[in-house]
Enzyme design. Sequence first.
Site, PDB file in Angstrom:
ATOM      1  N   HIS A   1      -2.398   3.645   2.981  1.00  0.00           N
ATOM      2  CA  HIS A   1      -1.537   4.226   4.004  1.00  0.00           C
ATOM      3  C   HIS A   1      -1.958   5.674   4.222  1.00  0.00           C
ATOM      4  O   HIS A   1      -2.784   6.223   3.483  1.00  0.00           O
ATOM      5  CB  HIS A   1      -0.070   4.190   3.545  1.00  0.00           C
TER       6      HIS A   1
ATOM      7  N   ARG B   1       1.966   4.481 -16.028  1.00  0.00           N
ATOM      8  CA  ARG B   1       1.299   5.599 -15.341  1.00  0.00           C
ATOM      9  C   ARG B   1       2.369   6.528 -14.792  1.00  0.00           C
ATOM     10  O   ARG B   1       3.229   6.114 -14.012  1.00  0.00           O
ATOM     11  CB  ARG B   1       0.437   5.061 -14.203  1.00  0.00           C
TER      12      ARG B   1
ATOM     13  N   ASP C   1      -0.002   9.590   4.961  1.00  0.00           N
ATOM     14  CA  ASP C   1       1.307  10.139   4.623  1.00  0.00           C
ATOM     15  C   ASP C   1       2.108  10.676   5.800  1.00  0.00           C
ATOM     16  O   ASP C   1       3.311  10.912   5.656  1.00  0.00           O
ATOM     17  CB  ASP C   1       1.146  11.256   3.579  1.00  0.00           C
TER      18      ASP C   1
ATOM     19  N   HIS D   1      -5.192   6.379   1.901  1.00  0.00           N
ATOM     20  CA  HIS D   1      -5.338   6.264   0.450  1.00  0.00           C
ATOM     21  C   HIS D   1      -4.386   5.205  -0.086  1.00  0.00           C
ATOM     22  O   HIS D   1      -3.411   4.822   0.563  1.00  0.00           O
ATOM     23  CB  HIS D   1      -5.065   7.608  -0.239  1.00  0.00           C
TER      24      HIS D   1
END
Length: 720
Positions: free
Chosen positions: A553, A635, A555, A625
């Site tokens: 996508h 994570r 931002d 990204h």
Amino acid sequence: MASLCCPFFLLLLAASTAATSPGRLVPYDLLYADGVRAYFARDWGRAAELLQRALHSYAGLREARRACRASCRREAAFLGGPAAAEGPWEAALFGRVLQRADCLQHCLGSRLGAAPSAHRASRAIRRDFEQREPYNYLQVAFFQLKKLDQAVSAAHTFFVANPQHLQMREDIEKYRRMSGVKSDNFRDLEATPHWEAYEAGVQHYDADEYLQAVARLEESLTEALSALEECRALCEGPWEDEDEEEEEDMQPGLYEAVAAHYIQVLKCRQQCVLEIATKPGRISATEDFIPSHLDLLQFAYDQVGNQALAAECAASYLLFYPTDEPMLEKMKQYRTELGEDTAVTARESIQHYVQRSLMEKKLIYYAVEHLGGTFNDPDLWTPDELIPESLKEKHREDQEKQKQETLDVEESEKRGPLPFEGIAVTMDSQQMNGTQRVVFDRVLTESECKDLLRLTKAAGEAGDGYRARRSPHTPHERFEGLTVLKAMQLAQNGDVDWRDAKLLLQASEKSRRIIESYFAPGKKLHFSFTHLVCRTAVDEEQEGRMDLSHPVHADNCLLDPEGQECWREPPAYVYRDYSGILYLNDDFQGGGLFFTEMDTVTVTAEVHPKCGRLVAFSSGKENPHGVWAVSRGRRCAIALWYTHSQEHAEQERVKAEELMEQRAVEQDQPDGEERQADHSGRSSSEFPVSSGGARPTSRRHKPGSDRMQQPKELRARDEF
């Protein structure tokens, strides 16, 4: 009896002709449109029937065009006709052209049962079939009809050509978990024979199974050349003018129009080698696809002891690269082994391929040089002497211009000094194959990462920050999110350490100052949103997983891979200007950040998480990204978004900073109370102590409260 036999025979012949010939085809675009309408009307049976007929019609049309062009090349050949001296060259040339056109018209008319123009579809429809879109509809229709094996095959066929389609990834994964699905159901209904053979041949070759490799590579080469001919035949379509609105008086004349259309066809034919060399679902073609077959074959034949065929393949390869020294050495070896008197010649099919390609390139380069236009030569082996000197010079000029533009961009992108010592720029935009991208290391220490990781444990207990959904992007991971305000409220209630909550504020502010200094020196960046996020792999959900942790996508805009565009309009966060991710750990598998081209498929750069690493980039269409799947472990990172627009500044952060200020006042208060006690004789224990963290109005002007008036920038100096 004889009178009955004859009509029956004719009827059988007619039925056979209709069944075997693609001539009685309804135009595929009409069938497709009706099939899609039935799909949205939830008439699954009719939708499946019409979509299958559309695919059959599309394949039949391609076969009819290929067969007719092959047939008319023989019946109305341009070679062997009257010599130019026997009559005007124009009549000789266009006489043959008219004969070929007449042949094609009759052939296609008889096969299609209608005028060929009835089978011309729009570019959008053609693109749908090239991208196998009908199979996307078919898999749903078959699933609704409880025809699971056909649904799986349709889904797999679509997915092979569209591996970036995330919804189909999930569907494929669901099919794999279904009890009634067999591995054989996952078959590509549009599989190209040469690719299947090529991949099998390379596997045998890599395993030193040279006999099997020879068989499959020969099969692949034969099928590839056949597919090339089919592609070339389909290039002879109607003239497609990019400027359809051109005024009548600007239309080209006879010879200009003929030349333009002919060069368009030649360019299309040249690009066919890229089409057959591109595996379905891939963006880039395999370089030197035809020559690489010959290179592999010559070595494999040598290994099995067939030096004659090895020499033939080597001679064929040298048609592409006549000065290739290793191959010339092999040829010398083969001639010695076979005897100098043994004739070694290249394959006739390869000779024809190379000669024809060179002839077409010569014509195209002439047209580009004298008539204008451009040509992207698909081959690495094109001889340098074939390219006109003027085009070589232009190519050099373009390279110099591009080099200068790069220098100009580098000059314009000179960054301001970083506001903190010890921070390293690990990768810049050039190293990351893009623009407005950077990776910093040593933004946090190991100790600070541990403190923030301790804070993340509160995120799961306090709620995930995603409206009670376990994950907003994938069912295979558990998401936990914590905003700066929520962290402060938890600290106020005693659920987390105040120092950890303060560290979240400080770390994000430090990142803001770094990014502002690097990308926008002198121009204020405001927080748009700050989120401490952890993604934890769900162990029992990882087998056969094919999705991403976060799909590709941009931002601040809505990414449209097919249209190669990103629409900066709601519901996108159009006011966001820069983005950042500050990583806290690396003890997990997967979870790396990657950047892509606008197609969302071609990966241009990857960033592997580690403690204290900050990746920052502009939020627009230049930086699509995504995040690879987290397949094991947890994570954690601080996700950061910034804006130049003060009106879109993060309001929760303002409230969080107020709570932090209030805490600072309360920490200073006992000293002030002791000083008062010295003068008044009262014990500090007589002052009420707030257990809930609410700020009593009577304390607003006590000693130390003036710290609230200090600029925030002054506090940042002592953050780390």
